[in-house]
Design a protein around this motif. Sequence first.
Motif, PDB file in Angstrom:
ATOM      1  N   TYR A 531      36.697  33.144  49.376  1.00  0.00           N
ATOM      2  CA  TYR A 531      38.126  33.356  49.143  1.00  0.00           C
ATOM      3  C   TYR A 531      38.504  34.728  49.672  1.00  0.00           C
ATOM      4  N   ARG A 532      39.286  34.766  50.762  1.00  0.00           N
ATOM      5  CA  ARG A 532      39.644  36.045  51.384  1.00  0.00           C
ATOM      6  C   ARG A 532      41.160  36.198  51.514  1.00  0.00           C
ATOM      7  N   ILE A 533      41.913  35.478  50.700  1.00  0.00           N
ATOM      8  CA  ILE A 533      43.368  35.541  50.748  1.00  0.00           C
ATOM      9  C   ILE A 533      43.851  36.842  50.098  1.00  0.00           C
ATOM     10  N   GLN A 534      44.827  37.494  50.732  1.00  0.00           N
ATOM     11  CA  GLN A 534      45.345  38.760  50.220  1.00  0.00           C
ATOM     12  C   GLN A 534      46.717  38.632  49.575  1.00  0.00           C
ATOM     13  N   ASP A 535      47.282  37.445  49.577  1.00  0.00           N
ATOM     14  CA  ASP A 535      48.605  37.234  49.011  1.00  0.00           C
ATOM     15  C   ASP A 535      48.588  37.545  47.510  1.00  0.00           C
ATOM     16  N   LYS A 536      49.452  38.470  47.083  1.00  0.00           N
ATOM     17  CA  LYS A 536      49.431  38.929  45.689  1.00  0.00           C
ATOM     18  C   LYS A 536      49.835  37.828  44.716  1.00  0.00           C
ATOM     19  N   GLN A 537      50.809  37.007  45.104  1.00  0.00           N
ATOM     20  CA  GLN A 537      51.240  35.930  44.217  1.00  0.00           C
ATOM     21  C   GLN A 537      50.124  34.916  43.997  1.00  0.00           C
ATOM     22  N   ARG A 538      49.406  34.563  45.066  1.00  0.00           N
ATOM     23  CA  ARG A 538      48.300  33.616  44.913  1.00  0.00           C
ATOM     24  C   ARG A 538      47.162  34.217  44.099  1.00  0.00           C
ATOM     25  N   LEU A 539      46.900  35.500  44.306  1.00  0.00           N
ATOM     26  CA  LEU A 539      45.855  36.156  43.524  1.00  0.00           C
ATOM     27  C   LEU A 539      46.208  36.169  42.042  1.00  0.00           C
ATOM     28  N   SER A 540      47.461  36.428  41.757  1.00  0.00           N
ATOM     29  CA  SER A 540      47.898  36.445  40.361  1.00  0.00           C
ATOM     30  C   SER A 540      47.820  35.049  39.751  1.00  0.00           C
ATOM     31  N   ALA A 541      48.267  34.031  40.518  1.00  0.00           N
ATOM     32  CA  ALA A 541      48.204  32.658  40.012  1.00  0.00           C
ATOM     33  C   ALA A 541      46.765  32.213  39.794  1.00  0.00           C
ATOM     34  N   MET A 542      45.869  32.628  40.713  1.00  0.00           N
ATOM     35  CA  MET A 542      44.462  32.276  40.554  1.00  0.00           C
ATOM     36  C   MET A 542      43.883  32.924  39.295  1.00  0.00           C
ATOM     37  N   SER A 543      44.223  34.189  39.062  1.00  0.00           N
ATOM     38  CA  SER A 543      43.712  34.891  37.885  1.00  0.00           C
ATOM     39  C   SER A 543      44.182  34.224  36.598  1.00  0.00           C
ATOM     40  N   ASN A 544      45.448  33.838  36.571  1.00  0.00           N
ATOM     41  CA  ASN A 544      45.977  33.176  35.376  1.00  0.00           C
ATOM     42  C   ASN A 544      45.318  31.818  35.155  1.00  0.00           C
ATOM     43  N   THR A 545      45.121  31.078  36.253  1.00  0.00           N
ATOM     44  CA  THR A 545      44.489  29.758  36.145  1.00  0.00           C
ATOM     45  C   THR A 545      43.038  29.881  35.704  1.00  0.00           C
ATOM     46  N   LEU A 546      42.354  30.924  36.180  1.00  0.00           N
ATOM     47  CA  LEU A 546      40.958  31.125  35.779  1.00  0.00           C
ATOM     48  C   LEU A 546      40.864  31.371  34.274  1.00  0.00           C
ATOM     49  N   LEU A 547      41.744  32.203  33.743  1.00  0.00           N
ATOM     50  CA  LEU A 547      41.742  32.459  32.299  1.00  0.00           C
ATOM     51  C   LEU A 547      42.031  31.177  31.524  1.00  0.00           C
ATOM     52  N   LYS A 548      43.002  30.402  31.999  1.00  0.00           N
ATOM     53  CA  LYS A 548      43.348  29.142  31.349  1.00  0.00           C
ATOM     54  C   LYS A 548      42.180  28.157  31.412  1.00  0.00           C
ATOM     55  N   ALA A 549      41.504  28.100  32.574  1.00  0.00           N
ATOM     56  CA  ALA A 549      40.385  27.167  32.740  1.00  0.00           C
ATOM     57  C   ALA A 549      39.206  27.566  31.860  1.00  0.00           C
ATOM     58  N   LYS A 550      38.920  28.857  31.773  1.00  0.00           N
ATOM     59  CA  LYS A 550      37.810  29.312  30.918  1.00  0.00           C
ATOM     60  C   LYS A 550      38.068  28.947  29.467  1.00  0.00           C
ATOM     61  N   LYS A 551      39.301  29.101  29.029  1.00  0.00           N
ATOM     62  CA  LYS A 551      39.642  28.759  27.655  1.00  0.00           C
ATOM     63  C   LYS A 551      39.482  27.251  27.424  1.00  0.00           C
ATOM     64  N   ALA A 552      39.920  26.458  28.402  1.00  0.00           N
ATOM     65  CA  ALA A 552      39.804  25.002  28.264  1.00  0.00           C
ATOM     66  C   ALA A 552      38.349  24.568  28.216  1.00  0.00           C
ATOM     67  N   VAL A 553      37.512  25.177  29.053  1.00  0.00           N
ATOM     68  CA  VAL A 553      36.087  24.834  29.059  1.00  0.00           C
ATOM     69  C   VAL A 553      35.442  25.254  27.749  1.00  0.00           C
ATOM     70  N   HIS A 554      35.839  26.433  27.246  1.00  0.00           N
ATOM     71  CA  HIS A 554      35.279  26.919  25.982  1.00  0.00           C
ATOM     72  C   HIS A 554      35.678  26.002  24.830  1.00  0.00           C
ATOM     73  N   ASP A 555      36.913  25.535  24.818  1.00  0.00           N
ATOM     74  CA  ASP A 555      37.373  24.657  23.740  1.00  0.00           C
ATOM     75  C   ASP A 555      36.639  23.316  23.761  1.00  0.00           C
ATOM     76  N   GLN A 556      36.294  22.842  24.962  1.00  0.00           N
ATOM     77  CA  GLN A 556      35.600  21.554  25.077  1.00  0.00           C
ATOM     78  C   GLN A 556      34.144  21.656  24.647  1.00  0.00           C
ATOM     79  N   SER A 557      33.570  22.843  24.824  1.00  0.00           N
ATOM     80  CA  SER A 557      32.161  23.035  24.485  1.00  0.00           C
ATOM     81  C   SER A 557      32.006  23.471  23.038  1.00  0.00           C
TER      82      SER A 557
END
Length: 557
Positions: A531-557
């Motif tokens: 992942y070498r994208i420098q777009d700030k909006q995409r980086l921010s969206a990715m960071s938010n999605t990662l936090l959301k995904a980690k929480k979802a995985v944690h809740d399932q486990s």
Amino acid sequence: MLDDNLAQYFWVCWVGAALSYVSASPGWMGPWLLYQIVSEPPKQWVFQNHLALFQLFGRETQSVLCLWNFTQLAAPPTRHLLQPSHPFPSYFPDVSRCHLHHSRRSLDNSFLAMAVKVSHWHNYLRVILSREDQRMEHFQRAENILLTVLEEVNAIDPRFLVDYSRNLEAFEFALCSSEDEVTVEVPLWLNGDDLLMKEGSGHWSQSGRGTSRHYPVSDFCYLGVPKEGAGLENWTSKDVFSTADSAECSGYIVPGKVLRLLRELIVAAIVHCKHQFLIQPGDLSAERLKEESMQLPLLVSSGWKIIQFNLIPVVKRTQANLKLSSSRWRERGFPEGSLSRVTQGVDFIPATYHHWRYSTNRPVVRLLHIMGTMEGHRLDSLRLLDQVNSEDWREEGKKRGLSFKHLEMVLLWATELFPSPEDWEELEGSIYRLLVILLCSLATKNLPHFLRPEENLFQEEDLDLTTLYHKVEGFASTPQRFLKFHFTPMGHNNLQQKDMGIQALLQLPAKNSSYWDTAFFDVLLSKFQVYRIQDKQRLSAMSNTLLKAKKAVHDQS
């Protein structure tokens, strides 16, 4: 005079033997043998691609570099082959100032560091691309034989037309190096806009023979002939028509009857062409025409290989548009207006003995053709993964596994989900954009059709998706192990694959469709460190999605 293909084969064998000899022979004997071979090569193609070929075939890099150095220094007759457009000099400096008294070791060491810069991805792709012209020649030879037969079919029964515009079929065939099948439409001589379309019900869709698999029932329909219809008299005979008690139409054109008639006409045309010496013995085989299916397979020889043409009768309606779900009108990643252009007009092909269905084949290929006009490595990624699929992901000696159609659909989704030109600048990054979508589809056992997302292309397919997932994940983790062409069956080593925490993430789109979005797949790309994208909006969206995904995985486990 030897056939070009045979000459290429012998040339590769000779140079391969010479390389082996160089590694085992001291002094001047090995280089002298190489000079004798490369000074007058029978085929420029192999010489121009030798570096990529021998790296891919597993030859020692030092021997290859020795071949390159020696032919540059001591083989003036071959210098005319190295034009400015040749791909390899960009990776190697001018060596004309070197002297022949330099030892072999010093020559190899001077170029070894630069050889590392030559990407395995590009070498693998270069060999694939070198075959495309040859595949086009095979297609054209076989197509000429097929057109001869179809012209005779038209002469016997003018209701079946000959479509000479095969550009899209040829384009798709050249793209796909792993399969030798082509879908060929046989248009019917009628105005499809004059027919009445009546949608089939769930009960009707299960009737008849040869039911198509995994197509939505809503796609099934009848094509009726209006009672007052003019110009449709030829389509009310018993060989293609079934009467019906209806206030609007006199009956329906039955696709099963149309297929049966076309099959009989093809057999008659082949017999006539053979008697008139229009085709030669061995040019064509109608053996598979006996199979009960919604297409008519003809095996045609191109002189070197057999190509299977799957003939399908088609009814065209020019005044209608392909029925799409509302979500498909999001045109991210494609030039503006692309979806509306490719879905203008509707093709109906046989679905069951009694029913027709919408065909999405032509719109999909037209979208691929549009991608070929866009900058980036979209189609190159498709070419490369298609070859890897053929070499390593399918069961040995069998066709079971992912098809080219599956990979086409993955590319279409990748183009929409990664709309920025920056996503497709590098070959490696482009390939991983397809890989993360393919891995997610295999993990969730759902590959949605790009134009009809409610249609799962994995449904009712005889595929071992779990095994396929592990093969694709193994390639994504250690691609360099697979970027070679294999002349003998490749042993499947039980390498320990990296987990990287993606297996749990890949299951999320099956539970929440909102994860089927760019930000989620950006997270997966970061896991593979591409992942070498420098777009700030995409980086921010990715960071938010990662936090959301980690929480979802944690809740399932």
